[in-house]
Write a protein that holds these residues in place. Structure first.
Motif, PDB file in Angstrom:
ATOM      1  N   GLN A  95     -24.674 -10.784 -37.590  1.00 19.21           N
ATOM      2  CA  GLN A  95     -24.394 -11.928 -37.650  1.00 19.21           C
ATOM      3  C   GLN A  95     -22.641 -12.212 -37.501  1.00 19.21           C
ATOM      4  N   LYS A  96     -21.981 -11.193 -37.568  1.00 20.99           N
ATOM      5  CA  LYS A  96     -20.484 -11.312 -37.746  1.00 20.99           C
ATOM      6  C   LYS A  96     -19.829 -10.741 -36.145  1.00 20.99           C
ATOM      7  N   THR A  97     -20.897 -10.289 -35.373  1.00 23.86           N
ATOM      8  CA  THR A  97     -20.663  -9.725 -34.152  1.00 23.86           C
ATOM      9  C   THR A  97     -21.379 -10.458 -32.947  1.00 23.86           C
ATOM     10  N   SER A  98     -20.672 -10.230 -31.996  1.00 18.85           N
ATOM     11  CA  SER A  98     -21.411 -10.616 -30.577  1.00 18.85           C
ATOM     12  C   SER A  98     -20.958  -9.662 -29.429  1.00 18.85           C
ATOM     13  N   PHE A  99     -21.923  -9.384 -28.349  1.00 21.88           N
ATOM     14  CA  PHE A  99     -21.650  -8.365 -27.477  1.00 21.88           C
ATOM     15  C   PHE A  99     -21.884  -9.225 -26.049  1.00 21.88           C
ATOM     16  N   LYS A 100     -21.070  -9.277 -25.254  1.00 18.23           N
ATOM     17  CA  LYS A 100     -21.098 -10.016 -23.893  1.00 18.23           C
ATOM     18  C   LYS A 100     -20.965  -8.822 -22.783  1.00 18.23           C
ATOM     19  N   ARG A 101     -21.809  -9.284 -21.750  1.00 20.66           N
ATOM     20  CA  ARG A 101     -21.496  -8.263 -20.422  1.00 20.66           C
ATOM     21  C   ARG A 101     -20.566  -9.090 -19.406  1.00 20.66           C
ATOM     22  N   GLN A 102     -19.673  -8.325 -19.182  1.00 20.38           N
ATOM     23  CA  GLN A 102     -18.544  -8.924 -18.305  1.00 20.38           C
ATOM     24  C   GLN A 102     -18.045  -7.857 -17.387  1.00 20.38           C
ATOM     25  N   ASN A 103     -17.781  -8.045 -16.139  1.00 23.85           N
ATOM     26  CA  ASN A 103     -17.047  -7.072 -15.496  1.00 23.85           C
ATOM     27  C   ASN A 103     -15.426  -7.070 -15.755  1.00 23.85           C
ATOM     28  N   LEU A 104     -14.860  -6.343 -16.381  1.00 24.19           N
ATOM     29  CA  LEU A 104     -13.515  -6.512 -16.460  1.00 24.19           C
ATOM     30  C   LEU A 104     -12.599  -6.291 -15.177  1.00 24.19           C
ATOM     31  N   TRP A 105     -12.975  -5.984 -14.180  1.00 25.44           N
ATOM     32  CA  TRP A 105     -12.475  -5.571 -12.883  1.00 25.44           C
ATOM     33  C   TRP A 105     -12.284  -7.129 -12.293  1.00 25.44           C
ATOM     34  N   LYS A 106     -13.249  -7.799 -12.565  1.00 25.73           N
ATOM     35  CA  LYS A 106     -13.282  -9.182 -11.788  1.00 25.73           C
ATOM     36  C   LYS A 106     -12.331 -10.264 -12.420  1.00 25.73           C
ATOM     37  N   MET A 107     -12.104  -9.764 -13.913  1.00 21.90           N
ATOM     38  CA  MET A 107     -11.469 -10.698 -14.529  1.00 21.90           C
ATOM     39  C   MET A 107     -10.035 -11.022 -14.212  1.00 21.90           C
ATOM     40  N   HIS A 108      -9.399 -11.830 -14.443  1.00 18.95           N
ATOM     41  CA  HIS A 108      -7.898 -12.066 -14.007  1.00 18.95           C
ATOM     42  C   HIS A 108      -6.836 -10.995 -14.762  1.00 18.95           C
ATOM     43  N   LYS A 109      -5.723 -10.778 -14.190  1.00 17.78           N
ATOM     44  CA  LYS A 109      -4.949  -9.784 -14.733  1.00 17.78           C
ATOM     45  C   LYS A 109      -4.887 -10.027 -16.330  1.00 17.78           C
ATOM     46  N   LEU A 110      -4.863  -8.892 -17.312  1.00 19.95           N
ATOM     47  CA  LEU A 110      -4.663  -9.148 -18.525  1.00 19.95           C
ATOM     48  C   LEU A 110      -3.865  -9.821 -18.976  1.00 19.95           C
ATOM     49  N   GLY A 111      -2.636  -9.582 -18.705  1.00 21.80           N
ATOM     50  CA  GLY A 111      -1.334 -10.423 -19.082  1.00 21.80           C
ATOM     51  C   GLY A 111      -1.583 -11.850 -18.842  1.00 21.80           C
ATOM     52  N   VAL A 112      -2.108 -12.322 -17.636  1.00 22.25           N
ATOM     53  CA  VAL A 112      -2.158 -13.690 -17.262  1.00 22.25           C
ATOM     54  C   VAL A 112      -3.319 -14.454 -18.148  1.00 22.25           C
ATOM     55  N   LYS A 113      -4.585 -13.660 -18.314  1.00 22.35           N
ATOM     56  CA  LYS A 113      -5.222 -14.114 -19.409  1.00 22.35           C
ATOM     57  C   LYS A 113      -4.732 -14.179 -20.829  1.00 22.35           C
ATOM     58  N   ALA A 114      -3.847 -13.063 -21.327  1.00 22.33           N
ATOM     59  CA  ALA A 114      -3.262 -13.435 -22.665  1.00 22.33           C
ATOM     60  C   ALA A 114      -2.474 -14.607 -22.747  1.00 22.33           C
ATOM     61  N   LYS A 115      -1.647 -14.707 -21.616  1.00 26.72           N
ATOM     62  CA  LYS A 115      -0.848 -15.825 -21.712  1.00 26.72           C
ATOM     63  C   LYS A 115      -1.478 -17.224 -21.730  1.00 26.72           C
ATOM     64  N   HIS A 116      -2.648 -17.305 -21.050  1.00 21.62           N
ATOM     65  CA  HIS A 116      -3.389 -18.515 -20.970  1.00 21.62           C
ATOM     66  C   HIS A 116      -4.256 -18.805 -22.309  1.00 21.62           C
ATOM     67  N   GLU A 117      -4.771 -17.729 -22.669  1.00 17.34           N
ATOM     68  CA  GLU A 117      -5.852 -17.855 -23.721  1.00 17.34           C
ATOM     69  C   GLU A 117      -5.726 -17.490 -24.988  1.00 17.34           C
ATOM     70  N   MET A 118      -4.744 -16.461 -25.222  1.00 19.90           N
ATOM     71  CA  MET A 118      -4.329 -16.201 -26.771  1.00 19.90           C
ATOM     72  C   MET A 118      -3.339 -17.040 -27.011  1.00 19.90           C
ATOM     73  N   GLU A 119      -3.519 -17.496 -28.345  1.00 16.96           N
ATOM     74  CA  GLU A 119      -2.317 -18.236 -29.156  1.00 16.96           C
ATOM     75  C   GLU A 119      -1.292 -17.341 -29.330  1.00 16.96           C
ATOM     76  N   ASN A 120      -0.080 -18.298 -29.413  1.00 21.75           N
ATOM     77  CA  ASN A 120       1.291 -17.662 -29.567  1.00 21.75           C
ATOM     78  C   ASN A 120       1.027 -17.011 -31.044  1.00 21.75           C
ATOM     79  N   GLY A 121       1.406 -15.697 -31.160  1.00 19.47           N
ATOM     80  CA  GLY A 121       1.314 -15.147 -32.554  1.00 19.47           C
ATOM     81  C   GLY A 121       0.300 -14.190 -32.676  1.00 19.47           C
ATOM     82  N   SER A 122      -0.403 -14.168 -31.678  1.00 15.17           N
ATOM     83  CA  SER A 122      -1.757 -13.106 -31.740  1.00 15.17           C
ATOM     84  C   SER A 122      -1.413 -11.805 -31.353  1.00 15.17           C
ATOM     85  N   TYR A 123      -2.268 -10.826 -31.912  1.00 18.01           N
ATOM     86  CA  TYR A 123      -2.043  -9.588 -31.398  1.00 18.01           C
ATOM     87  C   TYR A 123      -2.795  -8.987 -30.478  1.00 18.01           C
ATOM     88  N   LEU A 124      -2.410  -7.944 -29.540  1.00 19.81           N
ATOM     89  CA  LEU A 124      -3.343  -7.367 -28.647  1.00 19.81           C
ATOM     90  C   LEU A 124      -3.146  -5.933 -29.151  1.00 19.81           C
TER      91      LEU A 124
END
Length: 190
Positions: free
Chosen positions: A123-152
């Motif tokens: 109930q507290k987990t979810s698993f999703k299938r996604q190709n990380l190689w087709k995602m935007h660069k991690l840094g761009v994704k972090a800038k746009h989707e993670m809140e300021n103050g979040s941790y990676l």
């Protein structure tokens, strides 16, 4: 008397032929079964960019949980990119976090969901299938989707051109903690 001996030999040969046939069938079935079961774990090696499945060690899971508790937040959401068999996601859920895993290998996702169910944290987990190689660069994704103050948190490999806020040095089980506000404030190109 010779006829009885000859009949026994024929009967014995038929018995051995049957045993040989059954043994051959069982061996073939086991071989095909092993190929089918190992196929999903071998096929990622045939991709253009190959990242093999390497399970997180117990020490690595402990280091990630330590980093979450000491440097990040005591509760909230955890996302594991390349979650593999779900060890980090499941442990995070056990410690009170809402946890999500992102993985390319469908078999590992199914296994992760099963393990979460057996562990009582589905109930507290979810698993999703996604190709990380087709995602935007991690840094761009972090800038746009993670809140300021979040941790990676990065495991095994630090993120190039990023400056970690904290590091748990432990050889192959090292963990790097990055704070998103650092990335935004320093406008690091990633």
């Amino acid at each position: 008397m010779e006829k009885i001996v000859e009949e026994n030999n024929i009967s014995s040969q038929k018995q051995w032929n049957t045993i040989g046939l059954i043994t051959g069938c069982i061996t073939g079935a086991v071989g095909v079964g092993l190929m089918v079961l190992s196929g999903p774990f071998i096929t990622p090696a045939l991709r253009r960019i190959c990242l093999p499945y390497v399970p997180a060690t117990t020490k690595q899971v402990t280091n990630v949980m330590t980093a979450l508790r000491l440097y990040c937040v005591k509760e909230g959401t955890v996302v594991d990119l390349g979650s593999g068999d779900g060890r980090i996601v499941i442990e995070a859920a056990k410690q009170g976090y809402t946890a999500h895993g992102v993985e390319l290998n469908l078999w590992l996702i199914l296994y992760s969901r099963f393990k979460a169910l057996v562990s009582g944290v589905s109930q507290k987990t979810s698993f999703k299938r996604q190709n990380l190689w087709k995602m935007h660069k991690l840094g761009v994704k972090a800038k746009h989707e993670m809140e300021n103050g979040s941790y990676l948190i990065a495991c095994r490999y630090p993120l190039p051109r990023w400056n970690p806020k904290y590091v748990i040095n432990d050889g192959i089980d090292s963990v790097w903690v990055y704070k998103i506000e650092q990335i935004l404030n320093h406008n690091i190109s990633v």
